[in-house]
Design a protein around this motif. Structure first.
Motif, PDB file in Angstrom:
ATOM      1  N   ALA A  13      15.677   9.090   3.438  1.00 22.02           N
ATOM      2  CA  ALA A  13      15.004   8.669   2.203  1.00 22.02           C
ATOM      3  C   ALA A  13      13.503   8.853   2.379  1.00 22.02           C
ATOM      4  O   ALA A  13      13.024   9.121   3.484  1.00 22.02           O
ATOM      5  CB  ALA A  13      15.317   7.189   1.919  1.00 22.02           C
ATOM      6  N   TRP A  14      12.777   8.730   1.287  1.00 22.39           N
ATOM      7  CA  TRP A  14      11.326   8.623   1.422  1.00 22.39           C
ATOM      8  C   TRP A  14      10.983   7.201   1.829  1.00 22.39           C
ATOM      9  O   TRP A  14      11.797   6.286   1.682  1.00 22.39           O
ATOM     10  CB  TRP A  14      10.629   9.003   0.120  1.00 22.39           C
ATOM     11  N   SER A  15       9.788   7.015   2.333  1.00 19.00           N
ATOM     12  CA  SER A  15       9.361   5.683   2.766  1.00 19.00           C
ATOM     13  C   SER A  15       8.799   4.921   1.570  1.00 19.00           C
ATOM     14  O   SER A  15       7.661   5.150   1.162  1.00 19.00           O
ATOM     15  CB  SER A  15       8.306   5.798   3.871  1.00 19.00           C
ATOM     16  N   THR A  16       9.610   4.012   1.005  1.00 16.26           N
ATOM     17  CA  THR A  16       9.136   3.227  -0.144  1.00 16.26           C
ATOM     18  C   THR A  16       7.963   2.329   0.231  1.00 16.26           C
ATOM     19  O   THR A  16       6.953   2.298  -0.482  1.00 16.26           O
ATOM     20  CB  THR A  16      10.292   2.398  -0.729  1.00 16.26           C
ATOM     21  N   PRO A  17       8.015   1.574   1.363  1.00 21.46           N
ATOM     22  CA  PRO A  17       6.829   0.804   1.758  1.00 21.46           C
ATOM     23  C   PRO A  17       5.638   1.712   2.027  1.00 21.46           C
ATOM     24  O   PRO A  17       4.491   1.343   1.763  1.00 21.46           O
ATOM     25  CB  PRO A  17       7.271   0.071   3.023  1.00 21.46           C
ATOM     26  N   GLY A  18       5.915   2.914   2.573  1.00 18.49           N
ATOM     27  CA  GLY A  18       4.841   3.867   2.812  1.00 18.49           C
ATOM     28  C   GLY A  18       4.192   4.318   1.517  1.00 18.49           C
ATOM     29  O   GLY A  18       2.962   4.437   1.426  1.00 18.49           O
ATOM     30  N   ALA A  19       5.029   4.556   0.490  1.00 18.88           N
ATOM     31  CA  ALA A  19       4.484   4.943  -0.812  1.00 18.88           C
ATOM     32  C   ALA A  19       3.646   3.821  -1.402  1.00 18.88           C
ATOM     33  O   ALA A  19       2.586   4.063  -2.000  1.00 18.88           O
ATOM     34  CB  ALA A  19       5.628   5.303  -1.763  1.00 18.88           C
ATOM     35  N   ALA A  20       4.124   2.571  -1.236  1.00 22.95           N
ATOM     36  CA  ALA A  20       3.355   1.425  -1.738  1.00 22.95           C
ATOM     37  C   ALA A  20       2.007   1.329  -1.018  1.00 22.95           C
ATOM     38  O   ALA A  20       0.983   1.006  -1.632  1.00 22.95           O
ATOM     39  CB  ALA A  20       4.157   0.136  -1.538  1.00 22.95           C
ATOM     40  N   LEU A  21       2.002   1.620   0.281  1.00 22.45           N
ATOM     41  CA  LEU A  21       0.754   1.639   1.043  1.00 22.45           C
ATOM     42  C   LEU A  21      -0.190   2.714   0.499  1.00 22.45           C
ATOM     43  O   LEU A  21      -1.392   2.486   0.353  1.00 22.45           O
ATOM     44  CB  LEU A  21       1.072   1.908   2.516  1.00 22.45           C
ATOM     45  N   LEU A  22       0.368   3.888   0.176  1.00 21.43           N
ATOM     46  CA  LEU A  22      -0.451   4.989  -0.323  1.00 21.43           C
ATOM     47  C   LEU A  22      -1.075   4.676  -1.678  1.00 21.43           C
ATOM     48  O   LEU A  22      -2.170   5.154  -1.978  1.00 21.43           O
ATOM     49  CB  LEU A  22       0.394   6.267  -0.422  1.00 21.43           C
ATOM     50  N   VAL A  23      -0.378   3.887  -2.492  1.00 24.96           N
ATOM     51  CA  VAL A  23      -0.905   3.525  -3.808  1.00 24.96           C
ATOM     52  C   VAL A  23      -2.278   2.873  -3.673  1.00 24.96           C
ATOM     53  O   VAL A  23      -3.206   3.146  -4.440  1.00 24.96           O
ATOM     54  CB  VAL A  23       0.067   2.581  -4.559  1.00 24.96           C
ATOM     55  N   THR A  24      -2.414   2.018  -2.679  1.00 27.43           N
ATOM     56  CA  THR A  24      -3.680   1.293  -2.499  1.00 27.43           C
ATOM     57  C   THR A  24      -4.640   1.999  -1.546  1.00 27.43           C
ATOM     58  O   THR A  24      -5.833   1.706  -1.547  1.00 27.43           O
ATOM     59  CB  THR A  24      -3.408  -0.122  -1.948  1.00 27.43           C
ATOM     60  N   SER A  25      -4.140   2.949  -0.735  1.00 25.57           N
ATOM     61  CA  SER A  25      -4.972   3.538   0.317  1.00 25.57           C
ATOM     62  C   SER A  25      -5.514   4.929  -0.007  1.00 25.57           C
ATOM     63  O   SER A  25      -6.493   5.355   0.602  1.00 25.57           O
ATOM     64  CB  SER A  25      -4.167   3.626   1.625  1.00 25.57           C
ATOM     65  N   LEU A  26      -4.868   5.650  -0.923  1.00 27.92           N
ATOM     66  CA  LEU A  26      -5.298   7.022  -1.196  1.00 27.92           C
ATOM     67  C   LEU A  26      -6.450   7.108  -2.180  1.00 27.92           C
ATOM     68  O   LEU A  26      -7.041   8.182  -2.355  1.00 27.92           O
ATOM     69  CB  LEU A  26      -4.119   7.861  -1.719  1.00 27.92           C
ATOM     70  N   SER A  27      -6.754   6.012  -2.824  1.00 29.27           N
ATOM     71  CA  SER A  27      -7.860   6.015  -3.789  1.00 29.27           C
ATOM     72  C   SER A  27      -9.156   6.413  -3.084  1.00 29.27           C
ATOM     73  O   SER A  27      -9.518   5.842  -2.047  1.00 29.27           O
ATOM     74  CB  SER A  27      -8.003   4.634  -4.433  1.00 29.27           C
ATOM     75  N   GLY A  28      -9.839   7.391  -3.635  1.00 32.43           N
ATOM     76  CA  GLY A  28     -11.088   7.866  -3.033  1.00 32.43           C
ATOM     77  C   GLY A  28     -10.888   9.050  -2.106  1.00 32.43           C
ATOM     78  O   GLY A  28     -11.871   9.676  -1.697  1.00 32.43           O
ATOM     79  N   LEU A  29      -9.641   9.373  -1.744  1.00 32.07           N
ATOM     80  CA  LEU A  29      -9.358  10.542  -0.913  1.00 32.07           C
ATOM     81  C   LEU A  29      -8.998  11.735  -1.796  1.00 32.07           C
ATOM     82  O   LEU A  29      -8.478  11.567  -2.899  1.00 32.07           O
ATOM     83  CB  LEU A  29      -8.207  10.268   0.055  1.00 32.07           C
ATOM     84  N   THR A  30      -9.260  12.933  -1.302  1.00 32.60           N
ATOM     85  CA  THR A  30      -8.835  14.133  -2.012  1.00 32.60           C
ATOM     86  C   THR A  30      -7.364  14.410  -1.707  1.00 32.60           C
ATOM     87  O   THR A  30      -6.801  13.853  -0.748  1.00 32.60           O
ATOM     88  CB  THR A  30      -9.671  15.346  -1.581  1.00 32.60           C
ATOM     89  N   MET A  31      -6.730  15.271  -2.475  1.00 34.59           N
ATOM     90  CA  MET A  31      -5.344  15.631  -2.206  1.00 34.59           C
ATOM     91  C   MET A  31      -5.229  16.291  -0.841  1.00 34.59           C
ATOM     92  O   MET A  31      -4.264  16.055  -0.098  1.00 34.59           O
ATOM     93  CB  MET A  31      -4.811  16.560  -3.297  1.00 34.59           C
ATOM     94  N   SER A  32      -6.201  17.106  -0.460  1.00 31.40           N
ATOM     95  CA  SER A  32      -6.161  17.758   0.856  1.00 31.40           C
ATOM     96  C   SER A  32      -6.215  16.729   1.981  1.00 31.40           C
ATOM     97  O   SER A  32      -5.517  16.870   2.995  1.00 31.40           O
ATOM     98  CB  SER A  32      -7.329  18.742   0.988  1.00 31.40           C
ATOM     99  N   GLN A  33      -7.024  15.689   1.821  1.00 32.78           N
ATOM    100  CA  GLN A  33      -7.079  14.627   2.825  1.00 32.78           C
ATOM    101  C   GLN A  33      -5.757  13.865   2.881  1.00 32.78           C
ATOM    102  O   GLN A  33      -5.305  13.465   3.962  1.00 32.78           O
ATOM    103  CB  GLN A  33      -8.239  13.678   2.526  1.00 32.78           C
ATOM    104  N   ALA A  34      -5.146  13.651   1.719  1.00 30.69           N
ATOM    105  CA  ALA A  34      -3.840  12.995   1.672  1.00 30.69           C
ATOM    106  C   ALA A  34      -2.794  13.825   2.414  1.00 30.69           C
ATOM    107  O   ALA A  34      -1.985  13.285   3.181  1.00 30.69           O
ATOM    108  CB  ALA A  34      -3.412  12.775   0.224  1.00 30.69           C
TER     109      ALA A  34
END
Length: 388
Positions: free
Chosen positions: A71-92
């Motif tokens: 599966a995909w990491s659901t907790p990981g996706a939830a972490l990304l929701v709050t952590s990827l803000s301010g990063l570019t797609m390439s950095q992600a």
């Protein structure tokens, strides 16, 4: 050949994918949005996730003849929701590749399997029961808002148990879909069947992003997904080696990360559906349910976000009800296994209650802490019995 097209295998695989997508796909959309994803990039994310889960499910299940669901990491996706803000797609993308590399190394070195060897089976069963109990309760919660549809599904389940035990869950799903359709609860108007197009996105390895997002993504995926995922296998009697499973899911992330496949891991909740007696009375044949789940995952990957719209067309009560019904037997078996040994009952209870509580501490979910507290109680109880 007929065994490959057994209705119980197909339905278990479909229900696992249905539950997996409908329960958390909205979080994936939010994570992609946080990284500033364009519609084409979001489409590629969904393509990568579907293809990665499908290929790993089919490959690992056939290789080890065990019902291995990824599966995909659901907790990981939830972490990304709050952590990827301010990063570019390439950095992600750089973050995805870094986290997947750490997961791959964990599998190759074998340290994850060594740790899991110290987890007693009754504690693994208690953690599984704690993870799944919410789904059993959601079945009856769904009756409050859609009593007719869910009530008919429950009646079909009870009647199926008496006269058609091998087809109980497919029968309940069919009754639910017919009821939902007749009540006007299925909305297919906005669907357009357009294949997804993968989009290669170059990575940018920002040190601050790798440390601040990549390492937490790795920790959350390992503790909140791979630990309970392996516990589900062990609790159901499958002694599949852990290291290759972890290593291959990490490798899938390395291959598909540049297309948006942010993390792949062992599934727990949806895997339990494929490991139930409803999937197949013979445990040695249940891997075919996971193979079918992989086929449905590939289908969702090819059609990307369009299939997400299809799953979203089902009422939430139907999804909650069929998940609860499909997992009833597994919940009962897990509780029985957890509490069978009187000497380990206290540790199992602590594990079960902590896991079921849904608590989160330091960004890590309750399944991990249930395991930690349960092992502590188990160690104390062993020392006490040795002293006496």
């Amino acid at each position: 050949m007929g065994n490959w097209f057994k209705i119980s295998h197909i339905s278990a695989g479909f229900i696992a994918v249905l539950v997996g997508y409908t329960s958390s796909v909205a979080i994936i959309f939010q994570a992609a949005s946080a990284a500033g994803a364009t519609p084409a990039e979001l489409n590629s994310w969904m393509w990568a996730l579907g293809i990665g889960m499908g290929a790993s499910c089919i490959g690992l299940s056939l290789r080890y003849r065990s019902p291995i669901l990824t599966a995909w990491s659901t907790p990981g996706a939830a972490l990304l929701v709050t952590s990827l803000s301010g990063l570019t797609m390439s950095q992600a993308i750089g973050v995805f590749l870094f986290s997947s590399l750490l997961i791959t190394i964990s599998g190759i070195t074998g340290w994850f399997q060594k740790i899991m060897q110290y987890v007693p089976r009754h504690i693994a069963a208690a953690m599984l029961a704690g993870i799944l109990i919410r789904f059993g309760m959601d079945l009856f919660t769904a009756m409050q808002t859609q009593w007719l549809m869910v009530g008919l599904m429950f009646i079909a389940f009870l009647l199926g148990r008496a006269w058609l035990p091998r087809y109980t869950v497919p029968l309940s799903l069919a009754v639910g879909m017919l009821s939902a359709g007749s009540l006007g609860l299925i909305h297919l108007e906005a669907l357009s069947w357009t294949p997804a197009t993968p989009l290669l996105m170059p990575p940018d390895f920002s040190v601050s992003a790798l440390i601040g997002v990549g390492i937490p993504l790795f920790i959350v995926t390992m503790t909140s997904q791979n630990v309970p995922g392996l516990a589900v296998l062990r609790a159901n009697g499958y002694e599949t080696p852990a290291s290759p499973l972890i290593g291959w899911t990490g490798a899938a992330g390395l291959i598909l990360g540049p297309f948006g496949g942010f993390s792949f891991n062992l599934a727990a909740i949806t895997a339990a559906i494929c490991m139930s007696k409803d999937a197949d009375p013979d445990p040695s044949r249940r891997y075919l349910a996971s193979v079918w789940a992989g086929v449905f995952y590939l289908f969702t990957g090819v059609f990307g976000a369009t299939v997400v719209g299809l799953f979203a067309a089902f009422p939430t009560e139907l999804v909650a009800a069929i998940a609860g019904l499909a997992l009833l037997g597994t919940i009962g078996g897990s509780l029985a296994g957890a509490l069978a040994d009187e000497h380990g009952r206290e540790a199992a209870l602590v594990t079960f209650i902590c896991t079921a509580s849904g608590m989160a501490f330091m960004g890590i979910g309750s399944a991990f802490w249930g395991l930690v507290f349960g092992l502590c109680v188990h160690a104390i109880a062993r020392r006490r019995s040795q002293a006496s």
